[in-house]
Motif scaffolding. Sequence first.
Motif, PDB file in Angstrom:
ATOM      1  N   UNK A   1       0.930  -1.165   0.028  1.00  0.00           N
ATOM      2  CA  UNK A   1       0.074   0.111  -0.078  1.00  0.00           C
ATOM      3  C   UNK A   1       0.924   1.504   0.155  1.00  0.00           C
ATOM      4  N   UNK A   2       2.032   1.349   0.634  1.00  0.00           N
ATOM      5  CA  UNK A   2       2.844   2.283   0.653  1.00  0.00           C
ATOM      6  C   UNK A   2       3.244   2.673  -0.790  1.00  0.00           C
ATOM      7  N   UNK A   3       3.864   1.476  -1.654  1.00  0.00           N
ATOM      8  CA  UNK A   3       4.349   1.507  -2.976  1.00  0.00           C
ATOM      9  C   UNK A   3       3.234   2.204  -3.844  1.00  0.00           C
ATOM     10  N   UNK A   4       1.965   1.602  -3.606  1.00  0.00           N
ATOM     11  CA  UNK A   4       0.934   2.291  -4.239  1.00  0.00           C
ATOM     12  C   UNK A   4       0.440   3.744  -4.156  1.00  0.00           C
ATOM     13  N   UNK A   5       0.649   4.128  -2.590  1.00  0.00           N
ATOM     14  CA  UNK A   5       0.440   5.391  -2.324  1.00  0.00           C
ATOM     15  C   UNK A   5       1.352   6.455  -2.900  1.00  0.00           C
ATOM     16  N   UNK A   6       2.580   6.010  -3.077  1.00  0.00           N
ATOM     17  CA  UNK A   6       3.978   6.617  -3.719  1.00  0.00           C
ATOM     18  C   UNK A   6       3.733   6.704  -4.992  1.00  0.00           C
ATOM     19  N   UNK A   7       3.316   5.673  -5.838  1.00  0.00           N
ATOM     20  CA  UNK A   7       3.103   5.586  -7.260  1.00  0.00           C
ATOM     21  C   UNK A   7       1.989   6.394  -7.774  1.00  0.00           C
ATOM     22  N   UNK A   8       1.008   6.545  -6.958  1.00  0.00           N
ATOM     23  CA  UNK A   8      -0.114   7.366  -7.668  1.00  0.00           C
ATOM     24  C   UNK A   8      -0.265   8.717  -7.005  1.00  0.00           C
ATOM     25  N   UNK A   9       0.168   8.871  -5.603  1.00  0.00           N
ATOM     26  CA  UNK A   9      -0.185  10.087  -4.962  1.00  0.00           C
ATOM     27  C   UNK A   9       1.039  10.721  -4.650  1.00  0.00           C
ATOM     28  N   UNK A  10       2.394  10.018  -4.990  1.00  0.00           N
ATOM     29  CA  UNK A  10       3.567  10.676  -4.492  1.00  0.00           C
ATOM     30  C   UNK A  10       3.765  10.908  -3.078  1.00  0.00           C
ATOM     31  N   UNK A  11       3.097  10.192  -2.296  1.00  0.00           N
ATOM     32  CA  UNK A  11       3.280  10.211  -0.881  1.00  0.00           C
ATOM     33  C   UNK A  11       3.603   8.939  -0.159  1.00  0.00           C
ATOM     34  N   UNK A  12       4.548   9.157   0.712  1.00  0.00           N
ATOM     35  CA  UNK A  12       5.008   7.976   1.257  1.00  0.00           C
ATOM     36  C   UNK A  12       4.307   7.536   2.662  1.00  0.00           C
ATOM     37  N   UNK A  13       4.097   8.842   3.503  1.00  0.00           N
ATOM     38  CA  UNK A  13       3.517   8.446   4.882  1.00  0.00           C
ATOM     39  C   UNK A  13       2.230   9.355   4.795  1.00  0.00           C
TER      40      UNK A  13
END
Length: 224
Positions: free
Chosen positions: A97-109
């Motif tokens: 989910x962190x990977x998807x969050x970064x890939x789509x929204x460019x957010x890690x935390x």
Amino acid sequence: MTIKKDSLIKRIVYMAIMYFIGPLPLSFVLIMSYKKNIVTLIALTVAWVLANAAVIYIAYRLVCRYTQKPILQKANLSDLLYVFGGYATILISNGILTFLNHAIYNRVQSPNNLAIEKSLLNHHQLMVAVLIINLIVVTPIVEELIYRGMAFNLFFNSNQVWLKILLSAVLFSSAHQSNTIFSFLTYAFIGIILGFVYWKSGKLQNSMALHALTNLVAVLAILL
């Protein structure tokens, strides 16, 4: 007293009250960031302890009322397997989910994690110490009593386990700050895993231990 002796409205009221008062003791810790006087800081620490004691007592009494069995039970080897197996599953789900969050929204935390990181790194030692204790010890107890102990036993029948798990997961995630669907799902999946461990082991202490382990590793990752 069993669940059938209370109306649905009454159970919803119990849940709503605990949902909103559960996080309130943390406000005393957050106020510490604006104070420097040692007497005020000690008073806020005492208020934090007393407020948490009250919340834990109320939640504990409600859970005992609806389960009619002790919170702490004899531990065995299978309990360790549930805790560490659950943690491994949390690591995998968080990674995806962190990977998807970064890939789509460019957010890690999530905003929740960022706020915790800022509080741990940018404030005085007493506040940091109290916050660490809150995250590793108090939060797992309070949140498991409310989101697993209460949500599981106040709603749905015994054969509707996955509805219990999903309800507890949604409530748990909604209590943590999220700004994307994936950060919300991160907490929801943690809630699902905690709920699954509680259901399969039948011991609330196991979901508390898993929750504490998850928070401990997260705190160490920030500090180290």
